[in-house]
Design a protein around this motif. Sequence first.
Motif: not given
Length: 391
Positions: A236-259
């Motif tokens: 239950d202590c893991d109950n949370d909203i998690y955000t995944c960020k997929v990006y290139r080495g230069d920091g450019t965001i390619l994709m993003k999602k929340r679960v």
Amino acid sequence: MNDNLLKFGDHSLTIRYPSYRDRNTYTCSIINRRGEELMKKQVMLNVKVTKVKVESGAESIELPFKTDANLPEDAKVEWRDKENWTAHVFQDGADKLQQQSWYYRGRTEMRPNALKDKDLSLVVKHATESDCLTCTVYSTEGKILLRGEVLLQVKAHKEVVGPQQSAVELVFKTERKLECKDIKVEWRNRKDRKVYRYPSSDQSEEQFYSYKHRTEMKEGQIEKGDFSLVIHFPTDCDNDIYTCKVYRGDGTILMKKRVELHVKDHQVEVEDGCVTLPFKTKTDLLNESRIEWLLVEPTYRIVHVVDNRKSGSEQSEEQQPNRKGTKMNENLLETGDLTLTMEDITEDDCGKYKCVIFGKQGMILQEKTVQVLMTGMNQLQNEMAPLIDQV
């Protein structure tokens, strides 16, 4: 307000360019010099705005804003969010990216002929947060020519699991092919704590300690467009909203999602004066650890302690004795089974229990909550719940 309000008896209030945040109940009071209230009226303001819904993880979403007004070609178009951050600026037929807030860099765009086409819609890429964005059109003198709002509603995928599940997968898969080779993936929780980072060689000391040894991404899944994260032995202590960020080495965001992750409450019932409080975890967490089972509600007391930082025995001279009739597995370091068994249970023993794993320097590595009920209490609570809701 009207300058001649006393003469004409018109006490109306005009709000220019009402926004979504102006929704409220407004009260007008007329008071004489002696402080006596002569009149009072309440007006409820409801501002209708365009609503756009999108699933978290979508590549992009358009916030529509079209107009019939003839706007000058040198007008300035500015999109801002509810925090007043600048999402996008368009002027003289070009995007003014240097005026954009860092949060939106590389994630917004407008049509090249937006003013000529009378289409001021904004495209937002990788939206993860719900927001209310305002589009304002200014003349070169700074006068407001037009204003509109769009309410963006981003729905996060919700993963619900049972309290004794050995692992849960926060799913993030795409059919989109990513051509670049230097892909990085980062999962963070709502408090912006790092949960996991790919490649794992970049994990370092930045990963928050309560996720160490319990998170992983499967080998070879990135090449298949699978950025899902596995959390082992969720509680239950893991109950949370998690955000995944997929990006290139230069920091450019390619994709993003929340679960959103929700681990159901764990309830156990007393049978024949005994009760078992289950809890399993990764054995890697238990090296040089201190394990405490505590009663936290309705009163607080330490129930059972295993201190692996000393001789490995279940209690030391400094700690208070364990509650009588409690025991844990002797080989818990090898099995990761921290289940607690309690005997001679009375009503005073019922309540909320918490197992806490302490690491070095007192850091909390993992926690789990278990509710202990007397036989029949669980059924009674389920029967009472609809009645409480009606009240």
